[in-house]
Motif scaffolding. Structure first.
Motif, short mmCIF file in Angstrom:
data_model
loop_
_atom_site.label_atom_id
_atom_site.label_comp_id
_atom_site.label_asym_id
_atom_site.label_seq_id
_atom_site.Cartn_x
_atom_site.Cartn_y
_atom_site.Cartn_z
N ASP A 105 8.20 -6.25 19.67
CA ASP A 105 8.77 -6.50 18.35
C ASP A 105 7.97 -5.71 17.33
O ASP A 105 6.74 -5.57 17.46
N MET A 106 8.64 -5.21 16.28
CA MET A 106 7.94 -4.43 15.27
C MET A 106 8.63 -4.59 13.93
O MET A 106 9.86 -4.60 13.85
N GLY A 116 2.76 -4.05 8.23
CA GLY A 116 3.63 -4.75 9.15
C GLY A 116 2.89 -5.16 10.40
O GLY A 116 1.68 -5.36 10.39
N PHE A 117 3.63 -5.26 11.52
CA PHE A 117 2.99 -5.64 12.78
C PHE A 117 3.75 -5.03 13.96
O PHE A 117 4.92 -4.65 13.85
N TYR A 118 3.04 -4.92 15.06
CA TYR A 118 3.61 -4.45 16.32
C TYR A 118 3.15 -5.40 17.41
O TYR A 118 1.94 -5.55 17.64
N ILE A 129 -0.45 -3.65 11.16
CA ILE A 129 -0.31 -2.26 10.73
C ILE A 129 -0.71 -2.11 9.26
O ILE A 129 -0.25 -2.88 8.41
N ASN A 130 -1.55 -1.14 9.01
CA ASN A 130 -1.95 -0.80 7.64
C ASN A 130 -2.28 0.69 7.63
O ASN A 130 -3.37 1.09 7.99
N ASP A 131 -1.30 1.50 7.27
CA ASP A 131 -1.43 2.94 7.39
C ASP A 131 -1.08 3.59 6.05
O ASP A 131 -0.18 3.15 5.35
N THR A 132 -1.80 4.66 5.71
CA THR A 132 -1.58 5.35 4.44
C THR A 132 -1.13 6.78 4.71
O THR A 132 -1.96 7.67 4.91
N LYS A 170 2.90 8.64 19.26
CA LYS A 170 2.34 9.09 17.99
C LYS A 170 2.59 8.05 16.92
O LYS A 170 3.56 7.30 16.95
N ILE A 171 1.68 8.01 15.95
CA ILE A 171 1.81 7.11 14.81
C ILE A 171 1.67 7.94 13.54
O ILE A 171 0.72 8.70 13.39
#
Length: 239
Positions: A105-106, A116-118, A129-132, A170-171
């Motif tokens: 789930d994402m 968010g979350f994965y 998730i915490n990405d810039t 990849k992220i």
């Protein structure tokens, strides 16, 4: 020295405009409209065509947003895969992407920071998730629809900045690329012979390549062929 600076500026300018990013001019708005269509998903092996499953697609348009919902039912697997994306109507800037299936789930909330979350259900592990990201982007979930809304013509090429989150690959911001567009035909069972744009596309999600058969008159997607991971697949719209 000034010529070196000019050359550097021109290089940077061309690179910054190489990727298509969300904006009011990024796509042709006349093609964006509510839509519902189903596709049959096949695996191709030599001359055999084996049905894998079915994909239902829905595009919902309201005053300020566009919602994309896809539901995948795969033969022999319990449960349904559901992906939904919300974007700003004017620019297609992403707002939210949610994805649920039997393996993971994402949920992604987009902005200057992606949160968010994965949840990997097989390992019973949840990652926050915490990405810039360093630049603007489209949600990877909507780019197949975006391809149909581009100003397609013979020889058209375009890189598209998309954001994808996959811990196994990849992220972050990656490319989808339209490598070329040519004219062709598609023989529809009910509508007869249709003139189409054949759009050659690759992306860094699967490192595969696809061909989209897009109706020239209404931008309906009739067929998509996919080559990835040594497999050849095809998706055909149900009439």
């Amino acid at each position: 020295m000034k010529y070196l600076l000019l050359a550097f500026y021109l290089c940077c300018f061309s690179v910054s405009h190489a990727q298509l990013k969300p904006s009011k001019d990024a796509f042709e708005k006349k093609w964006v409209k509510p839509d519902t269509y189903d596709m049959v998903w096949y695996a191709l092996r030599d001359t055999a065509k084996i049905e894998i499953g079915r994909v239902s697609n829905q595009i919902i348009e309201n005053k300020n947003q566009i919602v994309f919902i896809s539901t995948v039912d795969i033969k022999g697997m319990n449960g349904t895969w559901v992906d939904s994306s919300i974007c700003e109507k004017a620019t297609l800037s992403p707002i939210r992407h949610a994805s649920y299936n039997g393996q993971r789930d994402m949920v992604l909330h987009f902005g200057q920071v992606v949160t968010g979350f994965y949840t990997d259900k097989r390992q019973a592990k949840t990652t926050i998730i915490n990405d810039t990201p360093q630049t603007s982007y489209f949600d990877s979930n909507i780019y197949p629809s975006l391809v149909r809304w581009l100003p397609l013509k013979e020889g058209f090429k375009q890189k598209i900045a998309i954001y994808d989150y996959n811990p196994l690959a990849k992220i972050g911001i990656i490319n989808a690329s339209v490598h070329g567009v040519s004219s062709g035909t598609y023989n529809s069972q009910k509508s007869g012979l249709r003139e189409v744009w054949i759009v050659d596309v690759t992306d860094e999600i699967s490192n595969g390549k696809s061909q989209y058969f897009v109706d020239k008159t209404n931008r309906k997607l009739w067929k998509q062929t996919i080559e990835a991971g040594g497999r050849t697949m095809m998706m055909v719209t149900v009439e």
